[in-house]
Scaffold this motif. Sequence first.
Motif, PDB file in Angstrom:
ATOM      1  N   LEU A   8      67.029 -11.308 -32.219  1.00 57.40           N
ATOM      2  CA  LEU A   8      68.033 -11.537 -31.231  1.00 57.40           C
ATOM      3  C   LEU A   8      68.831 -12.546 -31.243  1.00 57.40           C
ATOM      4  CD1 LEU A   8      67.737  -9.429 -28.419  1.00 57.40           C
ATOM      5  CD2 LEU A   8      66.454  -9.162 -30.112  1.00 57.40           C
ATOM      6  N   LEU A   9      69.323 -13.138 -32.410  1.00 59.61           N
ATOM      7  CA  LEU A   9      70.196 -14.114 -32.604  1.00 59.61           C
ATOM      8  C   LEU A   9      71.365 -13.778 -32.051  1.00 59.61           C
ATOM      9  CD1 LEU A   9      71.125 -16.517 -34.214  1.00 59.61           C
ATOM     10  CD2 LEU A   9      71.763 -14.862 -36.080  1.00 59.61           C
ATOM     11  N   LEU A  10      72.070 -12.674 -31.996  1.00 57.78           N
ATOM     12  CA  LEU A  10      73.210 -12.357 -31.214  1.00 57.78           C
ATOM     13  C   LEU A  10      73.104 -12.376 -29.835  1.00 57.78           C
ATOM     14  CD1 LEU A  10      72.927  -8.582 -31.577  1.00 57.78           C
ATOM     15  CD2 LEU A  10      73.670  -9.571 -33.712  1.00 57.78           C
ATOM     16  N   ALA A  11      71.988 -11.913 -29.206  1.00 56.39           N
ATOM     17  CA  ALA A  11      71.895 -12.117 -27.744  1.00 56.39           C
ATOM     18  C   ALA A  11      71.754 -13.500 -27.295  1.00 56.39           C
ATOM     19  CB  ALA A  11      70.682 -11.190 -27.307  1.00 56.39           C
ATOM     20  N   ALA A  12      70.939 -14.207 -28.073  1.00 61.00           N
ATOM     21  CA  ALA A  12      70.587 -15.598 -27.782  1.00 61.00           C
ATOM     22  C   ALA A  12      71.998 -16.391 -27.856  1.00 61.00           C
ATOM     23  CB  ALA A  12      69.717 -16.246 -28.454  1.00 61.00           C
ATOM     24  N   TYR A 197      60.091   9.034 -30.861  1.00 62.55           N
ATOM     25  CA  TYR A 197      59.678   8.662 -29.527  1.00 62.55           C
ATOM     26  C   TYR A 197      60.652   7.887 -28.557  1.00 62.55           C
ATOM     27  CZ  TYR A 197      55.114   9.344 -31.787  1.00 62.55           C
ATOM     28  OH  TYR A 197      53.966   9.774 -32.435  1.00 62.55           O
ATOM     29  N   THR A 198      60.560   8.187 -27.401  1.00 58.63           N
ATOM     30  CA  THR A 198      61.593   7.454 -26.709  1.00 58.63           C
ATOM     31  C   THR A 198      60.785   6.571 -25.487  1.00 58.63           C
ATOM     32  OG1 THR A 198      63.479   9.272 -26.678  1.00 58.63           O
ATOM     33  CG2 THR A 198      63.408   7.676 -24.811  1.00 58.63           C
ATOM     34  N   ALA A 199      61.092   5.468 -25.276  1.00 62.52           N
ATOM     35  CA  ALA A 199      60.274   4.510 -24.411  1.00 62.52           C
ATOM     36  C   ALA A 199      60.332   5.073 -22.611  1.00 62.52           C
ATOM     37  CB  ALA A 199      61.006   3.020 -24.527  1.00 62.52           C
ATOM     38  N   THR A 200      59.299   5.240 -22.166  1.00 58.37           N
ATOM     39  CA  THR A 200      59.298   5.450 -20.673  1.00 58.37           C
ATOM     40  C   THR A 200      59.130   4.176 -19.917  1.00 58.37           C
ATOM     41  OG1 THR A 200      56.911   5.624 -21.043  1.00 58.37           O
ATOM     42  CG2 THR A 200      58.536   7.534 -21.327  1.00 58.37           C
ATOM     43  N   SER A 201      58.872   3.026 -20.234  1.00 62.07           N
ATOM     44  CA  SER A 201      58.438   1.705 -19.662  1.00 62.07           C
ATOM     45  C   SER A 201      58.311   0.599 -20.660  1.00 62.07           C
ATOM     46  CB  SER A 201      57.391   2.054 -18.865  1.00 62.07           C
ATOM     47  OG  SER A 201      56.228   2.010 -19.369  1.00 62.07           O
ATOM     48  N   VAL A 202      58.924  -0.586 -20.141  1.00 60.43           N
ATOM     49  CA  VAL A 202      58.636  -1.686 -20.925  1.00 60.43           C
ATOM     50  C   VAL A 202      57.982  -3.036 -20.288  1.00 60.43           C
ATOM     51  CG1 VAL A 202      60.736  -2.404 -20.581  1.00 60.43           C
ATOM     52  CG2 VAL A 202      59.749  -3.322 -22.621  1.00 60.43           C
ATOM     53  N   ASP A 203      57.040  -3.501 -20.918  1.00 63.27           N
ATOM     54  CA  ASP A 203      56.684  -4.727 -20.229  1.00 63.27           C
ATOM     55  C   ASP A 203      57.765  -5.835 -19.996  1.00 63.27           C
ATOM     56  OD1 ASP A 203      55.309  -7.203 -19.519  1.00 63.27           O
ATOM     57  OD2 ASP A 203      53.845  -7.167 -20.768  1.00 63.27           O
ATOM     58  N   ARG A 204      58.219  -6.170 -18.829  1.00 62.50           N
ATOM     59  CA  ARG A 204      59.333  -7.180 -18.445  1.00 62.50           C
ATOM     60  C   ARG A 204      59.015  -8.414 -19.234  1.00 62.50           C
ATOM     61  NH1 ARG A 204      63.065  -4.804 -15.105  1.00 62.50           N
ATOM     62  NH2 ARG A 204      63.994  -6.907 -14.963  1.00 62.50           N
ATOM     63  N   SER A 205      57.926  -8.798 -19.242  1.00 63.20           N
ATOM     64  CA  SER A 205      57.591 -10.128 -19.732  1.00 63.20           C
ATOM     65  C   SER A 205      58.248 -10.137 -21.141  1.00 63.20           C
ATOM     66  CB  SER A 205      55.991 -10.558 -19.618  1.00 63.20           C
ATOM     67  OG  SER A 205      55.276  -9.709 -20.306  1.00 63.20           O
ATOM     68  N   ALA A 206      58.353  -9.011 -21.615  1.00 59.16           N
ATOM     69  CA  ALA A 206      58.672  -9.256 -23.056  1.00 59.16           C
ATOM     70  C   ALA A 206      60.127  -9.375 -23.403  1.00 59.16           C
ATOM     71  CB  ALA A 206      58.165  -8.025 -23.945  1.00 59.16           C
ATOM     72  N   PRO A 213      65.315 -16.215 -25.387  1.00 54.72           N
ATOM     73  CA  PRO A 213      64.580 -17.020 -24.639  1.00 54.72           C
ATOM     74  C   PRO A 213      65.456 -17.408 -23.277  1.00 54.72           C
ATOM     75  CG  PRO A 213      65.105 -18.319 -26.641  1.00 54.72           C
ATOM     76  CD  PRO A 213      65.379 -16.839 -26.942  1.00 54.72           C
ATOM     77  N   SER A 214      66.751 -17.462 -23.446  1.00 55.07           N
ATOM     78  CA  SER A 214      67.324 -17.867 -22.162  1.00 55.07           C
ATOM     79  C   SER A 214      67.666 -16.835 -21.200  1.00 55.07           C
ATOM     80  CB  SER A 214      68.853 -18.369 -22.671  1.00 55.07           C
ATOM     81  OG  SER A 214      69.598 -17.001 -23.433  1.00 55.07           O
ATOM     82  N   VAL A 215      67.104 -15.568 -21.602  1.00 58.57           N
ATOM     83  CA  VAL A 215      67.339 -14.456 -20.665  1.00 58.57           C
ATOM     84  C   VAL A 215      66.228 -14.470 -19.555  1.00 58.57           C
ATOM     85  CG1 VAL A 215      67.419 -11.959 -20.458  1.00 58.57           C
ATOM     86  CG2 VAL A 215      68.400 -12.986 -22.442  1.00 58.57           C
ATOM     87  N   ASP A 216      66.604 -14.349 -18.312  1.00 60.78           N
ATOM     88  CA  ASP A 216      65.767 -14.168 -17.207  1.00 60.78           C
ATOM     89  C   ASP A 216      65.278 -12.513 -17.168  1.00 60.78           C
ATOM     90  OD1 ASP A 216      64.444 -13.854 -14.666  1.00 60.78           O
ATOM     91  OD2 ASP A 216      65.743 -15.364 -13.697  1.00 60.78           O
ATOM     92  N   PRO A 217      64.104 -12.364 -17.278  1.00 58.98           N
ATOM     93  CA  PRO A 217      63.624 -10.853 -17.140  1.00 58.98           C
ATOM     94  C   PRO A 217      64.261 -10.195 -16.037  1.00 58.98           C
ATOM     95  CG  PRO A 217      61.891 -12.074 -17.941  1.00 58.98           C
ATOM     96  CD  PRO A 217      62.981 -13.145 -17.482  1.00 58.98           C
ATOM     97  N   GLU A 218      64.242 -11.044 -14.891  1.00 61.52           N
ATOM     98  CA  GLU A 218      64.666 -10.253 -13.657  1.00 61.52           C
ATOM     99  C   GLU A 218      66.169  -9.907 -13.579  1.00 61.52           C
ATOM    100  OE1 GLU A 218      62.466  -9.505 -11.350  1.00 61.52           O
ATOM    101  OE2 GLU A 218      61.011 -10.242 -12.616  1.00 61.52           O
TER     102      GLU A 218
END
Length: 282
Positions: A8-12, A197-206, A213-218
């Motif tokens: 996630l270099l580019l996202a960060a 496989y297609t994701a149906t849900s994800v743990d928001r804490s991830a 690290p700068s992204v607020d999961p909310e």
Amino acid sequence: MRRALPVLLLAALVLTAGCSFLGGGGTPTGADTPTPTASPTTTDSPTPTATPTPDTSQSFPAGYGESGVTDAETALSNHVDGLAGHQSFIVEINGSVAASNGTRALRQLQSVDIADDRALIAVNGTSGVERTSYFGDGKRYVRLDPPGENNTRYNVTNATLEPRGFTGSGFLAPVLTNASYGEANVTETANGTFYSYTATSVDRSAFRALLGPSVDPENVTRFDAGIVVDEEGIVRRMGYQAVVDRGDEQVVVRIDLRTYAIDEVDISPPPWLDEARQTDSS
């Protein structure tokens, strides 16, 4: 676990105040991969297109089952060990961040020739420092090409090629571990069987691990992910995208990983190698 391109270099970089990218040039040699029809795409939602196979006797790669990833650690190990057991491979990682001020992209091509103990890692970005790394003869030769003329420089260090460090495992681990997946789509092709496989849900804490690290999961309003695995358990395609609220705008982050050219890569020393050797003081 080494990751030549940090997760996630580019996202960060874009989601925080800084917006600089690393990049590079050079294209390793390798044939195109057979593309399974169930490949996910990160253009929109990575939704496989194959029809689910209802045969309950269907076997699956270790770590996977009819309803997704059954053992993330085993699934990741099989991918890494599977690639390391072949003569050569290419792992290509593409990422982009789209915001109101434009789109920034980063592409890293990791071409590894285990049989000849060589590798060429080329990074190409929207802007910034261009970088190509060549592993050979027990050394790592890095060519840096910042923007402008006559800025090329080299760095040479003693290094042992570690193929497992270039399998994309750092990108795959959080997706395999933190997402739940729906029913498998099994596709039979002339190049083997592929399990999508297609994701149906994800743990928001991830989301901090997935998006920086700068992204607020909310602030993550949408997340889509998909994977395609071959019979050996090698992940041939992984893609995900997220929509993140950032103040008064939305940012779309996309990551796509492809594995291909297995046993088909032949790496030759780059044309700039002699010039790089002249700077070697080791």
